[in-house]
Write a protein that holds these residues in place. Structure first.
Motif, PDB file in Angstrom:
ATOM      1  N   ARG A 109       0.822  -1.223   0.000  1.00 34.07           N
ATOM      2  CA  ARG A 109       0.000   0.000   0.000  1.00 34.07           C
ATOM      3  C   ARG A 109       0.853   1.270   0.000  1.00 34.07           C
ATOM      4  NH1 ARG A 109      -4.795  -0.314  -2.142  1.00 34.07           N
ATOM      5  NH2 ARG A 109      -5.290   1.708  -1.233  1.00 34.07           N
ATOM      6  N   THR A 122      -4.597 -10.136   2.124  1.00 38.16           N
ATOM      7  CA  THR A 122      -3.170  -9.997   2.412  1.00 38.16           C
ATOM      8  C   THR A 122      -2.374 -11.227   1.985  1.00 38.16           C
ATOM      9  OG1 THR A 122      -3.625 -10.775   4.630  1.00 38.16           O
ATOM     10  CG2 THR A 122      -3.441  -8.392   4.344  1.00 38.16           C
ATOM     11  N   GLN A 163      -4.056  -6.278  -2.168  1.00 36.50           N
ATOM     12  CA  GLN A 163      -3.625  -4.952  -1.705  1.00 36.50           C
ATOM     13  C   GLN A 163      -3.610  -3.890  -2.805  1.00 36.50           C
ATOM     14  OE1 GLN A 163      -2.651  -4.004   1.758  1.00 36.50           O
ATOM     15  NE2 GLN A 163      -3.934  -5.803   1.983  1.00 36.50           N
TER      16      GLN A 163
END
Ligand code: CUK
Ligand code: CUA
Length: 654
Positions: free
Chosen positions: A526, A593, A615
């Motif tokens: 991210r 994740t 993500q």
């Protein structure tokens, strides 16, 4: 029958090819180049039972290309997709295709060329001319490209695992791939050129520049007029590999084909096959000699720094033509129509592959300072010119002093010794044997590439020959046949053919990189990868939405923004309603994740789909012209309830 047995029976495809080539030798060379190998249909048929040859060869002691279930390859291959416009990632030695990286194409699976993120990358550095063109044609992006030359970034003469770069010959662009996520992160549109062909990164001290050759001559603004082709020029471009801004351009004589850079950070090179400035095949092969142009990087940088340049369409350009008596360039004559340009991994030599000449011209880079200082003549830089066979196109290296040159017309790989070729050139009356071996390849090889062979860490393990024609090597796939990429074991004294691999149009070139040099991530990050969804992030902030927790529909006039997350097996917004003709943007963030949990967003009846990796945020904008109930669904199989991962967009009619 094996090739050998056919050979004994006088039947091999080789003998047919040999005859065709010999009978056409001479200046019909240009015609020959195309088709010597194609006229040998009967030989092909006679030899079509020869397939097991590779097997017996690997049984006789070659390294094997077999990678068992669950085992990993030792090398990444960055394979050009040619006119498919993409880069393909393969594992070597298995030659298994691992991934496709969309670049100068549009891709239905991932939404490349359709999602907002990809459209920004495709268009953010367009020239005003390209933007006007897209508008006039009603296009969101250029739908095609012709990607020839993928090369990785360097630090100190070897790969540093940061980026890959490649050219687009069709639409004059250069791209960069971020190796963390194996996605295109930048595309630059280059003005003042026609057909960006040769492309190479600077090797030392690092990348540094990306050198891009404008192949064709055109009337460059301020220099040429369209009425007189003799005033047309090709232009050489240096791009900053970090910022992807164009650093400078050099106007040259003749045209620019393939290039390379040295290992010292002082010079770069390009072959020229059209010193004639001709507009036809005959014209371009008329002269006995063409040349290689050498660029003096320090001299060019100095001029740029001191303001001694002309600004042409927003780019700093210096004049490197011979008649301009330029300190920036030198033109070294080489036999007719050279093609490939390759620096040897010891940093000493540049090989210029003859194409219409059976020779490879070898330059000694240590002599270039004297050439630029006017102490020696251009041809004094040449230290060898071995005669290898018909149609030399590209050369690869094993790091043990041997070079491997593809012979397009002869359909062979020629292994030769560099120091022996130099000895032969210096002792013309002494017979020095520099050719080590010739190996048949199938058929018409263009580029070749050895493992780590364009770095100072060339390891001499594998060589791939990228052959243009496959003919009888595979089951007939119809009139359009695959290319044939052949894997050759070069670890021993003798080259051994190990594997045939069919590929779709058209691998021109390849980089073979030790697996340890490239370390892509298993999911998006991210923070690190926020460049990809920065526009989505900005809009979400304005709308008070956290992309990682989003489940919101925002209306602003006739603009509707739908924010959702994807977690197997559901979207956080299971349905939404818009009015006909609203402009709708759907933002999907995959909050998984774990690796390999990619979701997708496909909207029925609207011709759109996109990939959303773990993500990652992806977004897509469209006009809701079609009223009714439109289901959207996840098109990446992600869960036992993957089929249920869907929702509805209801478009209320006007
Ligand atoms: S070029 Cu294709 S075989 Cu575009 Cu590198 Cu030589
Ligand atoms: Cu998510 Cu299929």
């Amino acid at each position: 029958m094996s090739d050998e047995k056919l050979e004994q029976a006088g039947l091999s495809r080789r003998s047919f090819l040999g005859t065709a080539a010999a009978s056409g030798a001479g200046i019909a060379g240009a015609g020959l180049l195309g088709l010597a190998g194609c006229s040998k249909t009967e030989g092909d048929k006679a030899a079509s039972g020869a397939a097991p040859a590779a097997k017996s060869e690997s049984a006789s002691g070659a390294m094997t290309s077999h990678i068992g279930p669950g085992e990993l390859d030792q090398y990444y291959g960055f394979l050009s997709g040619g006119q498919s416009g993409e880069i393909r990632l393969v594992g070597v030695p298995s030659m298994r295709e691992l991934m496709r990286i969309p670049v100068f194409n549009m891709d239905g699976a991932t939404g490349w060329g359709r999602t907002n993120e990809s459209l920004r990358i495709l268009n953010e550095n367009n020239t005003p001319e390209t933007n006007k063109f897209l508008k006039d044609q009603g296009l969101r992006c250029l739908p095609n490209g012709d990607l020839h030359h993928p090369h990785l970034s360097f630090t100190d003469g070897t790969y540093d695992g940061r980026y890959a770069y490649a050219n687009d010959k069709a639409n004059n662009r250069v791209c960069r791939i971020d190796l963390n996520v194996m996605k295109t992160d930048k595309i630059v549109d280059i003005p003042n050129v026609s057909g960006v062909h040769g492309l190479r990164p600077q090797r030392y001290p690092k990348t540094g520049y990306i050198f891009a050759n404008g192949e064709h001559i055109i009337p460059v603004e301020g220099y040429g007029t369209w009425e007189d082709p003799k005033t047309w020029n090709a232009v050489y471009t240096a791009i900053d590999g970090e910022t992807m801004d164009i650093a400078w351009q050099v106007l040259v004589d003749g045209n620019l084909d393939n290039g390379d850079a040295d290992y010292q950070g002082k010079y770069s090179f390009s072959t020229c096959y059209n010193s004639e400035r001709a507009l036809t095949v005959q014209g371009a092969s008329a002269n006995e000699q063409d040349w290689v142009v050498v660029f003096n990087l320090a001299a060019i940088e100095e001029a740029i720094k001191n303001g001694q340049y002309k600004e042409v369409k927003g780019v700093k350009m210096v004049d490197g033509r011979a008649e301009a008596n330029s300190p920036f360039t030198r033109y070294i004559p080489v036999p007719n129509s050279p093609h490939g340009c390759n620096a040897s991994p010891d940093g000493k030599y540049i090989m210029l592959n003859g194409k219409l000449s059976p020779t490879v011209t070898v330059l000694d880079v240590s002599k270039l300072d004297d050439l630029f200082a006017g102490k020696i003549q251009p041809r004094d830089v040449v230290v060898a010119e071995p005669e290898l066979g018909l149609g030399p196109l590209h050369t690869a290296f094993d790091g043990r002093g041997n070079a491997y040159t593809t012979l397009f017309i002869d359909s062979q790989m020629c292994k030769w010794n560099i120091e022996k070729a130099i000895e032969a050139y210096q002792n013309k009356d002494k017979k020095v044997e520099y050719i080590v071996q010739k190996l048949d390849v199938h058929y018409q090889p263009g580029h070749n590439h050895s493992t780590m062979g364009e770095t100072k860490e060339a390891d001499g393990k594998w060589l791939v020959s990228l052959n243009k024609f496959s003919k009888d090597r595979f089951l007939n796939a119809g009139p359009l046949k695959p290319e044939c990429d052949q894997l050759i074991d070069i670890s021993g004294d003798e080259m051994k053919l190990v594997h045939d691999n069919p590929t779709f149009a058209e691998p021109h070139d390849m980089c073979l990189v030790a697996a340890s040099k490239v370390n892509p991530s298993k999911t998006w990050d991210r923070q690190r990868d926020a460049w990809f969804w920065k526009d989505a992030e900005e809009q979400a902030q304005k709308d008070g939405v956290d992309l990682m927790k989003a489940a919101k529909v925002v209306r602003e006039g006739n603009k509707v923004r739908v924010y959702m997350t994807a977690v197997a097996p559901s979207f956080s917004v299971p349905n939404f309603e818009v009015n006909q003709d609203d402009e709708v943007t759907v933002y999907v963030t995959n909050v998984e994740t774990i690796e390999d949990l990619t979701h997708g967003f496909t909207l029925e009846g609207y011709g759109l789909a996109m990939e959303i990796g773990p993500q990652q945020t992806s977004s897509i904008t469209f006009k809701a012209t079609q009223p009714g109930v439109h289901w959207f669904y996840c098109q990446w199989f992600c869960h036992a309830l993957h089929m249920e991962m869907s929702g509805q967009m209801i478009v209320k009619p006007k």
